[in-house]
Write a protein that holds these residues in place. Structure first.
Motif, PDB file in Angstrom:
ATOM      1  N   ALA A 180      17.527   1.471 -16.698  1.00  0.00           N
ATOM      2  CA  ALA A 180      16.591   0.351 -16.696  1.00  0.00           C
ATOM      3  C   ALA A 180      15.895   0.294 -15.346  1.00  0.00           C
ATOM      4  N   GLN A 181      14.588   0.217 -15.364  1.00  0.00           N
ATOM      5  CA  GLN A 181      13.825   0.247 -14.129  1.00  0.00           C
ATOM      6  C   GLN A 181      13.041  -1.045 -13.965  1.00  0.00           C
ATOM      7  N   ASP A 182      13.266  -1.689 -12.855  1.00  0.00           N
ATOM      8  CA  ASP A 182      12.543  -2.905 -12.531  1.00  0.00           C
ATOM      9  C   ASP A 182      11.264  -2.512 -11.798  1.00  0.00           C
ATOM     10  N   PRO A 183      10.092  -2.910 -12.287  1.00  0.00           N
ATOM     11  CA  PRO A 183       8.844  -2.516 -11.621  1.00  0.00           C
ATOM     12  C   PRO A 183       8.716  -3.062 -10.203  1.00  0.00           C
ATOM     13  N   TYR A 184       9.575  -4.018  -9.844  1.00  0.00           N
ATOM     14  CA  TYR A 184       9.509  -4.599  -8.500  1.00  0.00           C
ATOM     15  C   TYR A 184      10.512  -3.970  -7.542  1.00  0.00           C
ATOM     16  N   ASP A 185      11.238  -2.916  -8.011  1.00  0.00           N
ATOM     17  CA  ASP A 185      12.210  -2.257  -7.146  1.00  0.00           C
ATOM     18  C   ASP A 185      11.549  -1.518  -5.992  1.00  0.00           C
ATOM     19  N   ASP A 186      10.320  -1.036  -6.206  1.00  0.00           N
ATOM     20  CA  ASP A 186       9.652  -0.222  -5.185  1.00  0.00           C
ATOM     21  C   ASP A 186       8.246  -0.763  -4.937  1.00  0.00           C
ATOM     22  N   PRO A 187       8.162  -1.943  -4.302  1.00  0.00           N
ATOM     23  CA  PRO A 187       6.839  -2.547  -4.100  1.00  0.00           C
ATOM     24  C   PRO A 187       6.022  -1.797  -3.046  1.00  0.00           C
ATOM     25  N   VAL A 188       4.705  -1.914  -3.177  1.00  0.00           N
ATOM     26  CA  VAL A 188       3.819  -1.351  -2.166  1.00  0.00           C
ATOM     27  C   VAL A 188       3.865  -2.271  -0.936  1.00  0.00           C
ATOM     28  N   PRO A 189       4.114  -1.702   0.262  1.00  0.00           N
ATOM     29  CA  PRO A 189       4.150  -2.543   1.471  1.00  0.00           C
ATOM     30  C   PRO A 189       2.847  -3.314   1.654  1.00  0.00           C
ATOM     31  N   PHE A 190       2.975  -4.540   2.138  1.00  0.00           N
ATOM     32  CA  PHE A 190       1.823  -5.418   2.295  1.00  0.00           C
ATOM     33  C   PHE A 190       0.767  -4.796   3.205  1.00  0.00           C
ATOM     34  N   GLU A 191       1.208  -4.145   4.283  1.00  0.00           N
ATOM     35  CA  GLU A 191       0.273  -3.522   5.203  1.00  0.00           C
ATOM     36  C   GLU A 191      -0.551  -2.434   4.512  1.00  0.00           C
ATOM     37  N   GLU A 192       0.097  -1.706   3.599  1.00  0.00           N
ATOM     38  CA  GLU A 192      -0.603  -0.664   2.869  1.00  0.00           C
ATOM     39  C   GLU A 192      -1.618  -1.247   1.906  1.00  0.00           C
ATOM     40  N   LEU A 193      -1.269  -2.389   1.287  1.00  0.00           N
ATOM     41  CA  LEU A 193      -2.223  -3.066   0.415  1.00  0.00           C
ATOM     42  C   LEU A 193      -3.445  -3.530   1.202  1.00  0.00           C
ATOM     43  N   LEU A 194      -3.210  -4.098   2.394  1.00  0.00           N
ATOM     44  CA  LEU A 194      -4.330  -4.548   3.226  1.00  0.00           C
ATOM     45  C   LEU A 194      -5.222  -3.415   3.658  1.00  0.00           C
ATOM     46  N   ALA A 195      -4.598  -2.238   3.835  1.00  0.00           N
ATOM     47  CA  ALA A 195      -5.369  -1.083   4.275  1.00  0.00           C
ATOM     48  C   ALA A 195      -6.076  -0.385   3.122  1.00  0.00           C
ATOM     49  N   GLY A 196      -5.873  -0.884   1.922  1.00  0.00           N
ATOM     50  CA  GLY A 196      -6.535  -0.290   0.758  1.00  0.00           C
ATOM     51  C   GLY A 196      -5.849   0.955   0.255  1.00  0.00           C
ATOM     52  N   GLY A 197      -4.571   1.101   0.588  1.00  0.00           N
ATOM     53  CA  GLY A 197      -3.864   2.328   0.189  1.00  0.00           C
ATOM     54  C   GLY A 197      -2.876   2.084  -0.921  1.00  0.00           C
ATOM     55  N   GLY A 198      -3.220   1.241  -1.884  1.00  0.00           N
ATOM     56  CA  GLY A 198      -2.318   0.988  -3.013  1.00  0.00           C
ATOM     57  C   GLY A 198      -2.025   2.262  -3.781  1.00  0.00           C
ATOM     58  N   ARG A 199      -0.802   2.310  -4.342  1.00  0.00           N
ATOM     59  CA  ARG A 199      -0.406   3.542  -5.042  1.00  0.00           C
ATOM     60  C   ARG A 199      -1.038   3.628  -6.399  1.00  0.00           C
TER      61      ARG A 199
END
Length: 199
Positions: A180-199
């Protein structure tokens, strides 16, 4: 173990498609561990909802439950009548609304019915490519039942059903349990989101 899900695209009640579906399910169930759950999805019961889902991109109610069951299955049996030398539109519409990736790695036993054995290759040139595209794992033996197969001397239908059921059971038993995999187990770091580097 979630068990087997059986998809029957027969149009009538009763139908030779459902008869073949039940025989394949019994063969696979007998080859699996006792108590394996088997759920049957009759596509004719979801025909209107499938068209709605194809048009809107959203499935709800009983169709949503059927799609979830197929996605969660340890093994799948898919049987269609052959029309115009291919699977039925009802069959194709259902698998069109299955979510991408839902069948990846799922063992699938393919079956088809038709009036004559001349259409038996529909499994190999129509059904196998469909399930290869869906990234499912089709068992080597597929079962086609023509009208003459139901008379008792029809080319070893019982033997083909038993062999295909055993092959499906072997793939199901060999398949590693999905964690079972929780989609929130591996969140994108906030700094990466701000930098526009979402996965």
């Amino acid at each position: 173990m979630s068990g087997l899900v059986v998809v029957s695209a027969g149009l009538g009640q009763p139908s030779s498609t459902r008869l073949l579906t039940d025989r394949l399910a019994a063969a696979a169930s007998d080859a699996l561990r006792p108590g394996t759950a088997v759920e049957t999805v009759e596509l004719r019961d979801h025909a209107h909802a499938m068209v709605d889902a194809a048009l809107t991109g959203f499935a709800s109610g009983a169709l949503r439950a059927a799609l979830d069951a197929v996605a969660d299955a340890d093994g799948l049996i898919a049987v269609t009548p052959v029309f115009n030398a291919s699977y039925s539109g009802l069959f194709k519409t259902f698998f069109d609304v299955v979510e991408p990736g839902a069948l990846e790695g799922t063992p699938v036993l393919l079956g088809a019915t038709g009036g004559t054995a001349r259409h038996s290759l529909a499994i190999d040139y129509a059904m196998r490519p469909l399930f290869a595209y869906l990234r499912a794992t089709a068992v080597p033996t597929a079962v086609y039942a023509a009208s003459e197969d139901w008379g008792g001397a029809g080319g070893g239908l019982a033997e083909r059903v038993a062999r295909a059921g055993a092959e499906l059971a072997a793939l199901v038993e060999a398949r590693p349990a999905a964690a079972a995999q929780d989609p929130y187990d591996d969140p994108v770091p906030f700094e990466e989101l701000l930098a526009g580097g979402g996965r």
